[in-house]
Design an enzyme around this catalytic site. Structure first.
Site, PDB file in Angstrom:
ATOM      1  N   HIS A 346       0.792  -1.233   0.000  1.00 49.64           N
ATOM      2  CA  HIS A 346       0.000   0.000   0.000  1.00 49.64           C
ATOM      3  C   HIS A 346       0.816   1.271   0.000  1.00 49.64           C
ATOM      4  CE1 HIS A 346      -4.245  -1.171   0.521  1.00 49.64           C
ATOM      5  NE2 HIS A 346      -3.738  -2.288   1.001  1.00 49.64           N
ATOM      6  N   LYS A 534      -9.481  14.003   3.718  1.00 50.51           N
ATOM      7  CA  LYS A 534      -8.584  12.840   3.770  1.00 50.51           C
ATOM      8  C   LYS A 534      -7.753  12.975   5.039  1.00 50.51           C
ATOM      9  CE  LYS A 534      -6.914  14.060  -0.353  1.00 50.51           C
ATOM     10  NZ  LYS A 534      -6.806  12.790  -1.062  1.00 50.51           N
ATOM     11  N   ARG A 535      -6.979  11.953   5.387  1.00 52.64           N
ATOM     12  CA  ARG A 535      -6.111  12.115   6.548  1.00 52.64           C
ATOM     13  C   ARG A 535      -5.158  13.293   6.347  1.00 52.64           C
ATOM     14  NH1 ARG A 535      -6.265   8.159  10.729  1.00 52.64           N
ATOM     15  NH2 ARG A 535      -4.544   9.333  11.603  1.00 52.64           N
ATOM     16  N   LYS A 540       0.180  14.741   1.532  1.00 52.11           N
ATOM     17  CA  LYS A 540      -1.100  15.042   0.891  1.00 52.11           C
ATOM     18  C   LYS A 540      -1.258  16.539   0.618  1.00 52.11           C
ATOM     19  CE  LYS A 540      -3.603  11.008   2.787  1.00 52.11           C
ATOM     20  NZ  LYS A 540      -4.268  10.333   1.641  1.00 52.11           N
ATOM     21  N   THR A 642      -8.521   6.735  -2.877  1.00 56.10           N
ATOM     22  CA  THR A 642      -9.851   6.246  -3.243  1.00 56.10           C
ATOM     23  C   THR A 642     -10.866   7.370  -3.081  1.00 56.10           C
ATOM     24  OG1 THR A 642     -10.042   5.376  -0.992  1.00 56.10           O
ATOM     25  CG2 THR A 642      -9.512   3.795  -2.736  1.00 56.10           C
ATOM     26  N   LYS A 646     -14.383   8.558  -5.281  1.00 53.69           N
ATOM     27  CA  LYS A 646     -15.710   8.883  -4.738  1.00 53.69           C
ATOM     28  C   LYS A 646     -16.180  10.243  -5.250  1.00 53.69           C
ATOM     29  CE  LYS A 646     -14.142   6.537  -0.560  1.00 53.69           C
ATOM     30  NZ  LYS A 646     -13.547   6.836   0.771  1.00 53.69           N
TER      31      LYS A 646
HETATM   32  C1  LIG Z   1     -12.258   7.154   1.152  1.00 51.37           C
HETATM   33  C2  LIG Z   1     -11.895   7.544   2.527  1.00 51.37           C
HETATM   34  C3  LIG Z   1     -10.564   7.796   2.854  1.00 51.37           C
HETATM   35  C4  LIG Z   1      -9.445   7.752   1.838  1.00 51.37           C
HETATM   36  O1  LIG Z   1      -9.329   9.033   1.247  1.00 51.37           O
HETATM   37  P1  LIG Z   1      -8.056   9.414   0.345  1.00 51.37           P
HETATM   38  O2  LIG Z   1      -8.425  10.754  -0.201  1.00 51.37           O
HETATM   39  O3  LIG Z   1      -7.958   8.386  -0.720  1.00 51.37           O
HETATM   40  O4  LIG Z   1      -6.884   9.464   1.237  1.00 51.37           O
HETATM   41  C5  LIG Z   1     -10.257   8.164   4.150  1.00 51.37           C
HETATM   42  N1  LIG Z   1     -11.212   8.277   5.091  1.00 51.37           N
HETATM   43  C6  LIG Z   1     -12.516   8.060   4.809  1.00 51.37           C
HETATM   44  C7  LIG Z   1     -13.531   8.210   5.888  1.00 51.37           C
HETATM   45  C8  LIG Z   1     -12.905   7.676   3.529  1.00 51.37           C
HETATM   46  O5  LIG Z   1     -14.186   7.441   3.263  1.00 51.37           O
END
Ligand SMILES: *Cc1c(COP(=O)(O)O)cnc(C)c1O
Length: 798
Positions: A346, A534-535, A540, A642, A646
């Site tokens: 990952h 995101k985190r 990032k 991911t 979305k």
């Molecule tokens: C999809 C998702 C992530 C991953 O987000 P990235 O932008 O790909 O880092 C993290 N936390 C939650 C709650 C998510 O639904």
């Protein structure tokens, strides 16, 4: 009980009385939630049992997905949708005066994960069941999931999460299936009947109790299992200090480690990892042995997939059981093990690659350590035979080196498949980070671009858009995401595009209401909703986003006639509690928000919102309301992402670097429907290798940059004195490791293009439509089909 609305209502009322011991008039939303949850679980129990029996009776191959994290979110609505009874239940409840949305609020998010990795595992479970594939999850039933985040005075404050406080309606405790896990102690070797026998003596035993959660497929009878293990004291603790033993045992499944990209190196974490794999493998082998005469063909019927290296001890654990308990010799055990285990990588971030100091590992897991030593020895001998005398190569590839166990090396050597999670990421693995391993085992490496449970992220999260799509192309898209491409026929259909816009605006209004309630900030739903959720991580680059906002603010202050398309910048991000720098960025976002939002000269043209406690259920409200998706990581750093998928699925346009799956999004939607900027991965890697980047030059030569960077430390923000010095230092003193200043100009120019594009509303909707129509590729159904075909070799039932 779900066969008709009247039937449902009758059963619901009866169950409510039985379960809660009170009349309907006295009942609360929590009672309603519990009752409905119980009914669903009972309703699926028959299919659940049948699915399991069928799998074992058919003796076909099954997959076990081992993951230290599952970020499930809520399950009520998903189960209703997958069972095809959502509308009926919603109406039935309504007639009883109950609002389904209200009782959904009662369910706590199951937040047993940090971010992308854990959410991926949850999306995969949904796809496995929906595709009728024999695949189950194994994880840990943490008493406390990821911490709850509060923002106090602009700072992150962490509160313990308590999802089990009122029980968990979805789980079934299976005390009779408990297994015993051994830690500590010593290993005795002796010869018995001409065989070297190993015995683990004086071990401390912990009981692992499974809690099973049904995983209901969409529009099918398949119900798979997510088995979460809980640690309990053994029945007869030999310990003198029983209380201490009890405390230490329960600590194993007490909490989720809140860090996703730093190797913590804490003994409790290693305990969790071994606890999971040992419990999981013991329970699988017990079932297996009921159906099969011996374990020789185990790998033909069972695949253990390890999600990142956290469950990599599955390799030595399976070896241990096969040799010490089942009497196999090394070669045979190795053949079975390495053909049963597959591994997903990952990350290429070196700080995230797990390494365990031998002095921690060896005493806790003495027999497992011996087996890893033996694996390492045989592996190094093989390397020596290939390139005799090349010590440098051997020590860089070894599984144990510098008094550390390298978990990724163990995973590669001990598995039959190694996959990356997006095409670019897999290329970087093969050509750079894992290159020598790729040369050794070229056939093991493969790519499986991540995907998302699009039914949750569109059908469930965005009912307005889902209804429009179904109206336009029929309901088949809910079963096969590829069908979304049929939306392309509406590219020139102005009424359709207007409808799309109306839906986005309605979703934005709904989010605006929530923002007003939570943050007290009034935002204009006609403005661009520009979202980065995101985190929080340096790579990032939330910082790049903030510096750009500061630049916009400065422009607006300097020139009152400066024209800007109104924008609302929305953030959501948790920082690991020990990640000092990330917490500074959260404080900075909130400080900028205060400054901008309260400036009367700025008004509605620019707003900054930080939504606290980002999690699955909050994400479900945000994605449908986004116009712009910020995917701005330093190229080469984000393995896939991911969240980007979305957003795309919900019609947001991406502004992003060519990183992770953004590369594939770019390819699918084409140049005109995405905003790409910044360094490429190859350029970033070249700078890392050969140098040549001096951040101070950008500071000196770009007045915009100098102004915003200076503002971090020059008193521009009142009452924060030297709060942001560490950020200032990271950019100049530490030469800006993430190329924030390097990419600033390109980002700013591209953001201007975003604004320009947004002004042409119909064109924007066309771009949005192109994104939705092409997002089917990122369905986790597609990803899981690829895993099933290329790695696991499993087939759908039915
Ligand atoms: C999809 C998702 C992530 C991953 O987000 P990235 O932008 O790909 O880092 C993290 N936390 C939650 C709650 C998510 O639904």
């Amino acid at each position: 009980m779900f066969s008709s609305k009247e039937q449902f209502k009758k059963t619901f009322l009866k169950r409510l009385e039985m379960l809660c011991g009170k009349s309907f008039a006295e009942s609360t939303p929590r009672d309603h939630y519990q009752t409905l949850g119980q009914m669903i679980r009972e309703f699926v129990s028959n299919d659940w049992i049948t699915t399991n029996e069928r799998y074992w009776a058919s003796k076909r191959k099954q997959v076990y997905y081992l993951s230290i994290e599952y970020l499930l979110g809520k399950l009520l609505r998903q189960n209703l949708i997958n069972l095809g009874v959502e509308a009926m239940v919603e109406r039935g409840l309504q007639e009883l005066g109950i609002n389904l949305t209200e009782i959904e609020e009662i369910e706590p998010d199951a937040g047993l994960g940090n971010g992308g990795l854990g959410r991926l595992a949850a999306c995969f479970l949904d796809s496995l069941a929906s595709l009728n594939l024999p695949g189950h999850g194994h994880g840990i039933r943490y008493k406390h999931g990821l911490f709850e985040q509060k923002i106090v005075d602009g700072y992150q404050v962490e509160l313990p999460e308590q999802w089990l406080r009122s029980g968990n309606v979805w789980e079934v405790r299976k005390a009779d299936l408990a297994v015993s896990i051994s830690f500590w102690g010593n290993v005795e070797a002796k010869i018995e009947n001409d065989r070297l026998i190993f015995r683990h003596l004086n071990a401390e035993k912990v009981t692992a109790v499974p809690y099973d959660i049904p995983v209901v497929g969409f529009n099918t009878n398949t119900v798979n299992t997510l088995r979460l293990w809980s640690a309990e004291p053994a029945q007869f603790p030999f310990h003198q200090d029983v209380l201490k033993y009890k405390r230490e045992t329960e600590a194993i499944s007490e909490l989720l480690y809140p860090d996703d990209t730093h190797d913590e190196g804490k003994i409790l974490r290693l305990k969790q990892q071994y606890f999971l794999v040992s419990a999981c493998i013991q329970s699988i082998l017990r079932s297996y042995k009921k159906q099969h005469a011996n374990l020789e063909q185990l790998h033909e019927y069972v695949c253990l997939h390890i999600n990142d290296t956290h469950p990599v001890l599955a390799i030595p654990e399976l070896m241990r059981i096969l040799m010490d308990e089942e009497g196999f010799g090394w070669d045979e055990a190795w053949h079975i093990t390495t053909n049963a285990i597959s591994y997903t990588n990952h990350t290429t971030l070196s700080e995230a690659l797990e390494k365990w100091p031998v002095h921690i590992f060896q005493p806790l897991l003495p027999r497992i350590y011996m087996i890893i030593e033996e694996i390492n020895e045989r592996f190094c001998r093989m390397l020596w035979e290939e390139t005799p005398g090349n010590w440098e190569r051997i020590s860089s590839l070894a599984i144990i080196a510098d008094h550390q166990v390298k978990m990724a090396h163990l995973a590669i050597v001990g598995s039959f498949s190694v996959n990356g999670v997006a095409r670019l990421h897999t290329e970087i693995l093969k050509e750079r980070v894992m290159k020598p391993f790729f040369q050794l085992y070229p056939d093991k490496f493969n790519n499986k671009t991540n995907g998302i449970a699009y039914r949750r992220w569109l059908l469930q999260a965005n009912p307005r858009l889902s209804a429009l799509i179904t109206e336009a192309i029929g309901a088949e898209w809910t079963q096969s995401a590829d069908k979304l491409k049929q939306l392309l026929q509406f590219q020139q259909d102005e009424p359709f595009l207007q409808h799309l816009k109306k839906i986005k605006t309605d979703n934005k209004k709904q989010l605006a209401e929530m923002i007003y309630k939570q943050n007290g900030i009034a935002v204009d739903s006609e403005a661009i909703f520009d979202v980065q959720v995101k985190r929080l991580h340096a790579y990032k680059r939330q910082l790049l986003n903030v510096l750009h906002i500061m630049y916009l603010y400065n422009r607006m202050k300097a020139d009152s006639s400066f024209e800007i398309v109104p924008r609302v910048f929305i953030f959501g991000a948790k920082a690991s509690p020990g990640y000092y720098y990330a917490k500074k960025i959260i404080k900075l976002i909130n400080t900028v928000a205060d400054k901008v939002n309260t400036d009367p000269q700025i008004g509605n043209r620019l707003k900054v919102v930080f939504l606290e406690n980002y999690r699955v259920s909050l994400a479900e409200r945000i994605f449908p309301a986004a116009d712009v998706s910020e995917q701005i990581s330093t190229a080469s750093k984000e393995a896939s992402g991911t969240g980007n998928m979305k957003f795309m699925l919900n019609g947001a346009l991406t502004i992003g670097t060519l990183d992770g799956a953004n590369v594939e999004i770019h390819e699918l939607v084409g140049e005109d429907n995405i905003f790409i900027f910044g360094l490429t991965a190859a350029e970033v890697l070249r700078y890392y290798q050969h140098g040549g980047y001096e951040s101070v030059e950008y500071y000196h030569h770009d007045q915009r940059i100098r102004e915003v960077v200076d503002q971090l430390v020059n008193g521009f923000f009142p009452n924060v004195s030297n709060e942001f010095e560490p950020i200032f230092d990271s950019l100049l003193g530490e030469n800006d490791q993430y190329f924030v200043l390097k990419d600033f100009a390109s980002y700013t120019t591209t953001q201007k293009k975003v604004s320009e594009a947004f002004k042409d509303s119909i064109r924007w909707q066309q771009k949005s439509l192109m994104n939705i129509a092409h997002a089917g590729y990122f369905s986790s159904d597609r990803t899981i089909k690829e895993y099933a075909r290329d790695i696991w070799g499993i087939l759908p039932y039915q």
